[in-house]
Design an enzyme around this catalytic site. Structure first.
Site, PDB file in Angstrom:
ATOM      1  N   LYS A 161       0.867  -1.175   0.000  1.00  0.00           N
ATOM      2  CA  LYS A 161       0.000   0.000   0.000  1.00  0.00           C
ATOM      3  C   LYS A 161       0.899   1.219   0.000  1.00  0.00           C
ATOM      4  O   LYS A 161       1.795   1.338   0.839  1.00  0.00           O
ATOM      5  CB  LYS A 161      -0.908   0.013   1.233  1.00  0.00           C
ATOM      6  CG  LYS A 161      -1.945   1.141   1.203  1.00  0.00           C
ATOM      7  CD  LYS A 161      -2.950   0.940   0.088  1.00  0.00           C
ATOM      8  CE  LYS A 161      -3.934   2.102  -0.004  1.00  0.00           C
ATOM      9  NZ  LYS A 161      -4.951   1.897  -1.022  1.00  0.00           N
ATOM     10  N   SER A 231      -1.034  -0.850  -4.433  1.00  0.00           N
ATOM     11  CA  SER A 231      -2.285  -0.096  -4.409  1.00  0.00           C
ATOM     12  C   SER A 231      -2.018   1.250  -3.751  1.00  0.00           C
ATOM     13  O   SER A 231      -1.468   1.303  -2.649  1.00  0.00           O
ATOM     14  CB  SER A 231      -3.341  -0.877  -3.624  1.00  0.00           C
ATOM     15  OG  SER A 231      -4.546  -0.159  -3.525  1.00  0.00           O
TER      16      SER A 231
END
Length: 370
Positions: A161, A231
Site C-alpha cells: 500500500k 495499491s
C-alpha cells in the site's frame, strides 16, 4: 508459527461486525492479526475516502478489543484498503493472523508464511521515484526476513500500500523548492504503484538495480515483477508491505501459489495458479475445491496498446470513468467465472506488475489432506 487467513464479507466500508463476531466466537485473536486487506466500494481513485474510513473502523475495533492505542495498532497491523468493487466484485476483508506453535506441520512440505514491514514516510517529491523504489526493496527484504523466507522464489505475492500526490502535497513540495514526478494527482497513483512494484522486483531479483532510475518509472514497462501487487491511497505517506510465501519454518494447512495473467482475459493463468496451490485446474471449481480456496488476489489494468488479443478496447478513451475501474470489473468477471466467487481481491493499476495489460494472480488454499 502458523499463518491463518480469514475471508469476511463487509456490508459497508465501516462494517467490521463480521470480524468482531469471528473474534468473539474464538475463531480469531485480535492480538495476533498482522495484516488486513480490504476491498472497499469507493471509486479507487484519488478521492476515494472509503479506504481511510475502512482503515479507521478496523483500527478502532482492534484497539477496543486489545486495549492498544490506535497508534500501536497502526504500527503493528498492515492495512491495505483497495478501493473499487466494480461489476460484481464483493466488498470484503482478508484478515491475516499468525499463531505461534499452533499448527501441524507436514514433513518436507512448506506452509504459508507471512511477513510485514513499513517504510519511513515519503516526502511528496520522493513519491514515484528512485527513493521510493529503494526503500520498498529494503522493506520487502525486511518482511522476508520476518517471514523466515530465505529464497526469493518462495515468495508468491507481495502486497504494497503506497501513497499518492494531492494538490496540497504538490504545493508543499514546490514551496520547498522541489519538483514532483507528476502534477496530475490521478497519474501520481500510477507513479507510486510503479515505483513500489519496481522495489519489489529488485528485492526478489526479478530486475537488476542497475536498470532502475527515475526515468523508467511508468515508461519502460518491460521492467516488472511477477509477484508485486501495489495499491495507492490518500490515507498514508509510507509504504506498508505484506510478503506472502511458503516456508519450511512454518506450520499449518495453507499454501500460496501464483501465476501471471498475460492479458485481462487470461483465465488459463488462473487455472495454473489453482493447480500450483493444489486445487483442481478445472472449470468450474467443485464444492470441495471452493471450500479449500481461501483467497484469490490479482491485478487488473487496461493495456496501453488499446487491444486485447487484437480486438480494440475503449477503456483508455473513456473520459468519464477511469480505466482502472473498467479493468477491475473485467478481470473480476473473468476470475469469478473460473473460481465461482465474487469475493476477490482485484486491485486496479498494474504498472510494472506483470506484462502490459496483464498482471500477477495469487491463490491461497488449504491442503487437501487438512
Amino acid at each position: 508459527m502458523e499463518a491463518r487467513i480469514h475471508r469476511i464479507a463487509a456490508g459497508a466500508p465501516d462494517d467490521v461486525s463480521g470480524l468482531e463476531q469471528e473474534i468473539a466466537a474464538g475463531r480469531m485473536d485480535a492480538r495476533r492479526i498482522i495484516a488486513i486487506l480490504g476491498k472497499t466500494e469507493g471509486n479507487g481513485c484519488v478521492n476515494d475516502f472509503t479506504r481511510g474510513f475502512a482503515s479507521t473502523a478496523l483500527k478502532t475495533l482492534i484497539a477496543r478489543l486489545t486495549g492498544e492505542s490506535s497508534e500501536a495498532v497502526e504500527a503493528r497491523v498492515v492495512m491495505v484498503m483497495s478501493g473499487g468493487t466494480e461489476g460484481g466484485l464483493s466488498p470484503h476483508w482478508l484478515v491475516f493472523e499468525v499463531v505461534e506453535g499452533g499448527g501441524k506441520s507436514v514433513p518436507g512440505q512448506p506452509a504459508l508464511a507471512l511477513g510485514t514491514a513499513v517504510t519511513r514516510r515519503f516526502a511528496p517529491h520522493e513519491i514515484g521515484r528512485t527513493v521510493q523504489i529503494e526503500a520498498t526493496a529494503n522493506a520487502v527484504r525486511e518482511a522476508m526476513l520476518a517471514a523466515q523466507i530465505d529464497n526469493p522464489l518462495d515468495v508468491h505475492y507481495v502486497q504494497v500500500k503506497c501513497p499518492l500526490l494531492t494538490k496540497s502535497r504538490i504545493a508543499e513540495a514546490k514551496m520547498l523548492g522541489h519538483d514532483v514526478a507528476t502534477g496530475d494527482t490521478l497519474k501520481s497513483m500510477a507513479f507510486s504503484r510503479g515505483a513500489s512494484a519496481l522495489g519489489v522486483a529488485i528485492a526478489l531479483g526479478e530486475v537488476s538495480r542497475s536498470a532502475i532510475n527515475d526515468a523508467v518509472v511508468c515508461r519502460d514497462l518491460s521492467l516488472y515483477s511477477d509477484r508485486a501487487s501495489t495499491s495507492a491511497g490518500v490515507e498514508l505517506l509510507e509504504n506498508q508491505i505484506l510478503v506472502v510465501g511458503n516456508s519450511r519454518h512454518w506450520s499449518g494447512d495453507y499454501v500460496v501459489a501464483h501465476d501471471v495473467m498475460r492479458d485481462a482475459i487470461d483465465s488459463s493463468a488462473v487455472l495454473r495458479a489453482l493447480a500450483a496451490a493444489g486445487l483442481p485446474a478445472q472449470y468450474p471449481l467443485g464444492a470441495e475445491a471452493q471450500g479449500r480456496l481461501r483467497a484469490v488476489l490479482c491485478k487488473a489494468e487496461a493495456s496501453e496498446s488499446g487491444l486485447i488479443r487484437g480486438a480494440r478496447h475503449t477503456m483508455l478513451d473513456d473520459s468519464d470513468i477511469a480505466s482502472s475501474r473498467h479493468a477491475r470489473a473485467l478481470v473480476g468477471g473473468v476470475v469469478a467465472g473460473v473460481v465461482g466467487t465474487t469475493m476477490l481481491f482485484v486491485s486496479g493499476g498494474a504498472e510494472h506488475q506483470g506484462p502490459d495489460g496483464g498482471g500477477p494472480v495469487a491463490v491461497i488454499a488449504r491442503r487437501a489432506s487438512a
